[in-house]
Enzyme design. Structure first.
Site, PDB file in Angstrom:
ATOM      1  N   TYR A 118      64.069  63.127 -12.866  1.00  0.00           N
ATOM      2  CA  TYR A 118      64.962  61.994 -13.123  1.00  0.00           C
ATOM      3  C   TYR A 118      65.796  62.229 -14.399  1.00  0.00           C
ATOM      4  O   TYR A 118      66.998  61.938 -14.422  1.00  0.00           O
ATOM      5  CB  TYR A 118      64.124  60.713 -13.213  1.00  0.00           C
ATOM      6  CG  TYR A 118      64.850  59.530 -13.776  1.00  0.00           C
ATOM      7  CD1 TYR A 118      65.696  58.760 -12.980  1.00  0.00           C
ATOM      8  CD2 TYR A 118      64.693  59.170 -15.108  1.00  0.00           C
ATOM      9  CE1 TYR A 118      66.369  57.664 -13.517  1.00  0.00           C
ATOM     10  CE2 TYR A 118      65.352  58.083 -15.652  1.00  0.00           C
ATOM     11  CZ  TYR A 118      66.199  57.334 -14.849  1.00  0.00           C
ATOM     12  OH  TYR A 118      66.865  56.263 -15.383  1.00  0.00           O
ATOM     13  N   TYR A 150      72.467  45.743 -13.648  1.00  0.00           N
ATOM     14  CA  TYR A 150      71.268  45.295 -14.375  1.00  0.00           C
ATOM     15  C   TYR A 150      71.157  43.768 -14.331  1.00  0.00           C
ATOM     16  O   TYR A 150      71.382  43.152 -13.297  1.00  0.00           O
ATOM     17  CB  TYR A 150      71.294  45.790 -15.831  1.00  0.00           C
ATOM     18  CG  TYR A 150      71.691  47.221 -16.013  1.00  0.00           C
ATOM     19  CD1 TYR A 150      70.972  48.241 -15.397  1.00  0.00           C
ATOM     20  CD2 TYR A 150      72.775  47.564 -16.796  1.00  0.00           C
ATOM     21  CE1 TYR A 150      71.318  49.564 -15.580  1.00  0.00           C
ATOM     22  CE2 TYR A 150      73.124  48.893 -16.981  1.00  0.00           C
ATOM     23  CZ  TYR A 150      72.403  49.886 -16.375  1.00  0.00           C
ATOM     24  OH  TYR A 150      72.756  51.186 -16.546  1.00  0.00           O
ATOM     25  N   SER A 184      72.671  56.455 -15.410  1.00  0.00           N
ATOM     26  CA  SER A 184      72.302  55.576 -14.294  1.00  0.00           C
ATOM     27  C   SER A 184      73.321  55.536 -13.168  1.00  0.00           C
ATOM     28  O   SER A 184      73.018  55.029 -12.091  1.00  0.00           O
ATOM     29  CB  SER A 184      72.095  54.145 -14.796  1.00  0.00           C
ATOM     30  OG  SER A 184      70.853  54.033 -15.421  1.00  0.00           O
ATOM     31  N   LYS A 187      72.176  56.746  -9.863  1.00  0.00           N
ATOM     32  CA  LYS A 187      71.175  56.045  -9.030  1.00  0.00           C
ATOM     33  C   LYS A 187      71.650  55.732  -7.610  1.00  0.00           C
ATOM     34  O   LYS A 187      70.925  55.994  -6.642  1.00  0.00           O
ATOM     35  CB  LYS A 187      70.685  54.788  -9.757  1.00  0.00           C
ATOM     36  CG  LYS A 187      69.802  55.140 -10.959  1.00  0.00           C
ATOM     37  CD  LYS A 187      69.493  53.946 -11.857  1.00  0.00           C
ATOM     38  CE  LYS A 187      68.680  54.429 -13.067  1.00  0.00           C
ATOM     39  NZ  LYS A 187      68.534  53.393 -14.096  1.00  0.00           N
ATOM     40  N   VAL A 221      74.258  54.254 -19.300  1.00  0.00           N
ATOM     41  CA  VAL A 221      74.230  54.118 -20.769  1.00  0.00           C
ATOM     42  C   VAL A 221      75.161  55.055 -21.507  1.00  0.00           C
ATOM     43  O   VAL A 221      75.394  54.855 -22.701  1.00  0.00           O
ATOM     44  CB  VAL A 221      72.824  54.328 -21.373  1.00  0.00           C
ATOM     45  CG1 VAL A 221      71.937  53.161 -21.131  1.00  0.00           C
ATOM     46  CG2 VAL A 221      72.208  55.607 -20.925  1.00  0.00           C
TER      47      VAL A 221
HETATM   48  N1  GLN Z   1      68.495  58.144 -18.462  1.00  0.00           N
HETATM   49  C1  GLN Z   1      68.654  56.760 -18.813  1.00  0.00           C
HETATM   50  C2  GLN Z   1      67.293  56.092 -18.934  1.00  0.00           C
HETATM   51  O1  GLN Z   1      66.521  56.194 -18.053  1.00  0.00           O
HETATM   52  C3  GLN Z   1      69.495  56.069 -17.814  1.00  0.00           C
HETATM   53  C4  GLN Z   1      69.589  54.600 -18.059  1.00  0.00           C
HETATM   54  C5  GLN Z   1      70.935  54.031 -17.850  1.00  0.00           C
HETATM   55  O2  GLN Z   1      71.929  54.715 -17.709  1.00  0.00           O
HETATM   56  N2  GLN Z   1      70.983  52.732 -17.882  1.00  0.00           N
HETATM   57  O3  GLN Z   1      66.996  55.450 -19.895  1.00  0.00           O
END
Ligand code: GLN
Length: 430
Positions: free
Chosen positions: A188, A240, A63, A66, A258
């Site tokens: 993605y 988040y 993420s 993003k 994550v």
């Molecule tokens: N690729 C992960 C997902 O979409 C990214 C999520 C994250 O880093 N929070 O679940």
């Protein structure tokens, strides 16, 4: 050794003992991450890197990609058009929430999966291959080196990422995603599987902190307004459902992922990145959150904190005798933004002699001026000249250009302080 590295190492040493949090395993490959991996890197606006712990360990960006892809889409579509498709509201939802606005199906928050899927789909391209190439090119330009994809992590997420595909299908059915849902999720997943190190992420964050100009390579990656907008979205949405608490405790634009990556940007100062896989209940890396909290407190980094950085803008306000004449001289340095310009104009007003007087404004140490600052300064100088003062400005920034729009630049401009003083001391009419 230096004080920055000392501070990072001290924090790294102490927080290495933290044992809370869990390594993400919903993407099977991520479960193999070493919970003890812990690296910190910081890149200053001068492009200098400081590190503590192993900052060259590769991991997938997840993420943390993003905000960078958001900045890319901003450049492609412009802010108004992007906003039509993706909101900018902290939704207070978990990263994988079904968070779409009722009625329109528009994702509210670009920093969680729904909004990020929609954003990736908006990157201009002739097809998915070109779209991903542009995403990878953008992430690489932010990092200042060519990045690649961890194919195993990509395959692992592609095999298990039904929830993200479902989100894409939901947006498609609501009319908020025009692209193909499967292709969108695939691009993605590749974007999330781009391999980086903490050192890379620190350069990427520093590029945002530096207004879109990579401080290491000198390459402009995105336009300054797009970098500023991206940082604003990170400040409100980057963590988040922990975003509000984060803004209270740390107060820096940030983004986590994550795989345990976290970036934070201190605008105009530095970018910092931490890699540590164990995550808290919101999905934010435990050691990284603690490390950033400590750094923010120790260095007074909270964006709401008055840094006092502006105090030294006006470095001199004095009367100088030259050829038997008294000249008021105001000297300034650094960047002229609102606070600095206000201080400069105040010093100028304070020191202005009764007309007809002699004034020198020494701006040779000024490195940049916001357009608003140059205009305000020009208005004041034009007024001083109109009131009969003999005004000279020493500068190398060509402020007079900005000033010429609307005000006749009737003050004299010189490249050096000495030339300005000599002229200011001269005969009127000369
Ligand atoms: N690729 C992960 C997902 O979409 C990214 C999520 C994250 O880093 N929070 O679940």
């Amino acid at each position: 050794m230096d004080p920055v590295t000392d501070a990072l190492e001290e924090i790294h040493h102490r927080l290495g003992a933290l044992r809370e949090g869990r390594v993400a395993d919903y993407i099977p490959q991520l479960a193999h991450a070493d919970p003890d991996a812990f690296g910190i890197a910081l890149v200053s606006m001068g492009g200098n890197t400081y590190r503590a712990g192993p900052a060259d360990t590769p991991f997938t960006i997840q993420s943390v990609s993003k905000p960078f892809v958001y900045a890319l889409a901003l450049g492609d579509l412009g802010p108004a058009e992007l906003l039509r498709h993706v909101g900018v509201e902290p939704s207070g939802n978990a990263f994988n929430a079904i968070s779409l606005e009722p009625g329109t199906g528009r994702p509210a928050n670009p920093m969680i999966n729904a909004g990020a899927l929609a954003t990736t789909a908006l990157v201009r391209a002739d097809g998915p291959a070109e779209r991903f190439a542009r995403v990878l090119g953008c992430l690489s330009a932010f990092a200042g080196r060519p990045l690649d994809v961890d194919e195993e992590v990509y395959a692992s997420e592609a095999a298990t990422g039904d929830r993200n595909r479902a989100l894409a299908y939901l947006m498609r059915s609501a009319g908020s995603l025009r692209a193909d849902p499967v292709e969108t999720a695939d691009t993605y997943f590749r974007q999330c599987a781009v391999r980086v190190t903490a050192a890379d992420l620190a350069v990427m964050a520093a590029t945002l902190a530096n207004g879109g100009l990579n401080p290491v390579t000198g390459v402009r990656v995105v336009a300054e307004p797009d970098a500023v907008r991206t940082l604003a979205v990170m400040a409100t949405c980057g963590m988040y459902d922990g975003a509000g608490q984060w803004l209270l405790d740390v107060g820096l634009p940030a983004k986590s992922g994550v795989s345990g990556g976290l970036i934070a940007a201190s605008p105009g100062r530095f970018g910092v990145a931490v890699h540590s896989p164990p995550l808290d209940a919101s999905g934010n890396p435990v050691r990284a959150v603690a490390a950033l909290g400590e750094m923010a407190r120790r260095f007074g980094l909270h964006i709401m904190h008055n840094s006092g950085l502006h105090a030294a803008t006006v470095t001199g306000a004095e009367r100088v005798e030259r050829a038997g004449r008294s000249i008021a001289v105001v000297t300034a340095q650094g960047g002229l933004e609102f606070t600095e310009t206000e201080a400069l104009l105040y010093a100028l007003r304070d020191l202005t002699p009764p007309e007809p007087g002699r004034l020198v404004l020494d701006l040779t140490g000024v490195s940049r001026a916001l357009p608003g600052a140059a205009t305000a300064l020009a208005a004041v100088l034009a007024d001083l000249v109109a009131r009969g003062h003999r005004v000279a400005v020493a500068e190398t920034l060509r402020l007079e250009r900005a000033a010429a729009q609307g005000h006749a630049p009737t003050w004299a401009v010189f490249g050096t302080r000495e030339a300005a003083l000599t002229w200011a001391a001269g005969e009127d009419g000369a």
